[in-house]
Design a protein around this motif. Structure first.
Motif: not given
Length: 788
Positions: A240-244
């Motif tokens: 999720k962090v990478g997606a943001f």
């Protein structure tokens, strides 16, 4: 660990030995894998020194990747890791293999022989229903499958290629971007992280690119959003962090690209911020992304997704208005209405607007100066925010009151001030330039109210000439101005003769902005006037004074913005003039015609600009410097004009960084003269600009050695831009800098250790300290490079 201590001969022997073992087909697979690991370790330890051996090693590694057995995933992984090291540490020597490596990495990004992807095309279903049970049931859990290591190594290798080859960015956007987007469906956590990093690097590097690559990326935005939404529904916080992070880079590169997708992204943002399982890192990334989206999109995009809490502001408008009007007798209360008018809520003030303007314009006749200033500020706010709702009658009242105020209060004092001998310094430079602005509303003819010739002889004349010409234009006296130009150019005073060249520039600029756009019929700036002025200017192109030539060029450039069809061919014709000063002047004129805003000259200049820039090959250094300055301006303001010419221009530009030193025999002693100092300085400053606007066209490896290296050991004026270039290269192309890091130490060390003479004046001491600070900033940039 001992490799860094090896001499070049021992390193060559060790490499040859390992290569021979790799070429032997009978070698056991375990030994082959170890030897490939050794190759990678050697390159990581010795850096650019491994470059001469790439011709033997790279083809072997590519062959192993393609022909390794189906189960030998480690062999492919080690080979890709070695290629990644070559890309980062030997960017010059590996240039010829980059195409093969790109094809290889794109192929192995999707290398997954044990998994058949039967997923259907992405759907538009963006619901956030919990799917954890289904996901758990469908997860692939073969512990013996190590193909993900190959995909991870390929992703890292591709990231290294993106970072180290800025000249390939356009191609990478075409070929690698779709593949990276397609791999959003990656199932392995470790590979997802590297793929997200690759996407971020590509988007970040793409900030230097222009229309075509960004257009290609914009076409992929819907697919990116759908894929990111799927990742935001997963359990993994890291994913999720990478997606943001990917979304952040996307918004930075393509502002306003998510306007149609806010609705689908809102649940993911809300869940990341409100879910109890969310970590602080995830919440920070979500908040940063939200801030970027809010800043780069229109407010109306978010209105459908903002919860309505039932606040109705309309009933409060009239009470607030009544309270304000009752207190407008106090001089500071009218500012409250300015605050309301400037509110981002953009309240509907149409019911009170006419009455408020009537009251405010009455205040302009008051004696209180502070009240008049506050009133003008409020009127300005109202016109900016509600200009389309103000009636013509109200505008007429505003114009009448402003004209009266300027004519009775401002102009008399301005005239008295400009004739005063007490007006000096910056005030003297600024005051005359304000006269045309004051005149715009009143059209009060001042041409005969000021002793222009007397002022020109005794005062700084540039702002006065601008004011005089502007007044003539606004009063409709263009023909008389042209005649006056002709007379003054024949005068004996060198100051008047030099200053008067600014008049056609003012004439051209105000003709464009005032006469054309406002259709002032009285203006007589016709074809004969253009021809008369340009002939005057062309006659002075060969002036011995550089300042005169520069002003002539500026005038020609500004007139070219109005009449490009006439001026561009005339300028091009003079590029073959036998007089070097004339050739230099017309090139500088083109420089002044390349402005940031779109102009009609752009279409005419685009096919002709090579004729001017190719004068960088001229025999005269003044002409070459003019071409370099024009190239720098084009790169800064309109890089698309010159991007197609850069492959031919860059080698010629680099050649201008060479010294042009000659010795003058003065009898008993000799004097050394550096004729190329200004040219070298201009060339390095041009490269600095190109690194900002055309990074994808520049090959840093071919520039650093020998050109930048020589600049770092040059004169003070050349060292300063070279330090800036080195800092930018360390940030944008770190691998190219790492490859020659050892050779950069000596010139930087000399600069830091240099001490001025004992009898040096303060100016020399200060310059030396500035140079040391500049060198230290460059060293700090080098220190931030990974592996440095």
């Amino acid at each position: 660990s001992l490799a860094s201590s090896l001499s070049d001969d021992l390193l060559a022997k060790a490499t040859v030995e390992v290569v021979q073992l790799l070429k032997t087909k009978s070698t056991k697979s375990e030994i082959t894998r170890t030897n490939i690991q050794m190759i990678g370790a050697l390159s990581r330890a010795v850096g650019y020194r491994f470059g001469p051996h790439l011709g033997d090693t790279v083809p072997i590694l590519i062959n192993y990747c393609n022909n390794a057995s189906e189960n030998d995933e480690e062999l492919r992984e080690y080979s890709l890791q070695a290629l990644e090291s070559f890309l980062l540490r030997c960017p010059r020597d590996i240039s010829s293999y980059c195409d093969q490596i790109l094809h290889l990495t794109l192929e192995f990004l999707s290398h997954d022989p044990n998994f058949t992807d039967n997923m259907e095309e992405d759907t538009d279903d963006e619901s956030y229903a919990e799917e954890e049970d289904d996901e758990s049931a469908n997860e692939y859990t073969d512990d013996e499958d190590v193909s993900w290591k190959v995909r991870r190594a390929a992703a890292k290798c591709l990231a290294a290629l993106i970072v180290s080859r800025p000249e390939m960015l356009s191609r990478l956007y075409n070929e690698a971007c779709p593949k990276l987007i397609d791999r959003f469906k990656e199932r392995e956590e470790n590979v997802k992280g590297m793929l997200q990093k690759g996407r971020q690097i590509l988007m970040n590097q793409g900030k230097a690119l222009f229309v075509r690559p960004r257009y290609l990326l914009k076409q992929e935005v819907p697919k990116i959003v759908r894929s990111v939404n799927k990742q935001l529904r997963e359990k993994s916080i890291k994913t999720k962090v990478g997606a943001f992070s990917v979304l952040k880079e996307l918004v930075v590169v393509l502002p306003d690209c998510l306007a149609d997708h806010i609705g689908s992204l809102t649940p993911g943002i809300e869940k990341a911020l409100c879910d109890k399982s969310s970590t602080s890192n995830l919440k920070i990334e979500a908040l940063v992304f939200t801030r970027l989206v809010l800043a780069s999109h229109a407010p109306s995009v978010f209105h459908p997704y903002i919860k309505d809490y039932g606040f109705d502001f309309k009933p409060f408008v009239h009470p607030i208005y009544t309270a304000i009007m009752s207190r407008l007798t106090n001089q500071d209360q009218d500012q409250a209405f300015a605050v309301i008018a400037a509110s981002p809520l953009h309240l509907d003030l149409s019911c009170v607007l006419e009455h408020v303007i009537s009251e405010l314009t009455a205040f302009l006749r008051k004696a209180n100066r502070a009240l008049r200033q506050a009133t003008l500020g409020t009127l300005n706010t109202l016109i900016v925010g509600y200009g389309d709702k103000i009636g013509s009658a109200a505008y007429e009242v505003i114009v009448v009151e402003l004209s009266t105020l300027i004519r009775n209060k401002v102009l008399p004092q301005a005239l008295t001030l400009i004739r005063s001998s007490l007006l000096q310094g910056q005030a003297l430079l600024v005051a005359p330039s304000r006269l045309p602005l004051l005149l715009a509303l009143s059209f009060f003819q001042l041409q005969n109210h000021l002793p222009w010739v007397e002022l020109l002889q005794n005062r700084p004349y540039f702002p006065l000439l601008n004011a005089w010409q502007s007044l003539s234009l606004l009063a409709g006296l263009c023909s008389s101005s042209v005649n006056m130009l002709t007379d003054i150019l024949k005068a004996d005073s060198s100051t008047i003769r030099y200053a008067i060249y600014l008049c056609p520039a003012a004439l051209a600029e105000f003709n464009c902005k005032v006469i054309v756009r406002q259709s002032v019929d009285k203006a007589e700036f016709d074809d004969s006037s253009v021809e008369k002025i340009t002939n005057l200017l062309f006659n002075h192109c060969e002036s011995e004074e550089e300042g005169v030539r520069n002003v002539v060029a500026e005038c020609l450039g500004k007139i070219a913005l109005i009449e490009p069809g006439k001026l561009v061919p005339a300028l091009k014709e003079r590029t073959s003039n036998p007089a070097a000063f004339t050739r230099a002047t017309v090139v500088i004129a083109v420089k002044y015609s390349i402005v940031e805003r779109q102009e009609k000259i752009d279409e005419i200049l685009y096919p002709e600009i090579s004729s001017f820039l190719m004068l960088i090959k001229d025999n005269d250094r003044h002409v070459r410097r003019a071409a370099v300055l024009a190239l720098s301006t084009a790169a800064h303001n309109k890089p698309n004009l010159i991007k197609g010419l850069l492959p031919e221009l860059l080698p010629l530009l680099y050649d201008q960084t060479k010294e042009l030193i000659r010795t003058v025999d003065l009898g008993p002693f000799k004097h050394t003269v550096d004729d190329g100092l200004e040219l070298r300085k201009a060339a390095f400053e041009c490269v600095d600009t190109l690194l900002d606007s055309c990074l994808d066209q520049v090959n840093p490896s071919s520039f650093i050695v020998p050109y930048l290296l020589s600049g770092l050991d040059d004169h003070y004026d050349v060292k300063m831009p070279c330090h800036l270039i080195l800092s930018k290269l360390a940030d944008k192309c770190p691998s190219s800098v790492l490859a020659v890091l050892d050779s950069l130490v000596d010139p930087l060390q000399k600069t830091i250790n240099f001490r001025p003479k004992q009898d040096a004046v303060k100016q020399e001491v200060d310059r030396n300290e500035d140079m040391i600070r500049s060198a230290l900033r460059a060293i700090a940039s080098l220190n931030r490079i990974r592996y440095s």
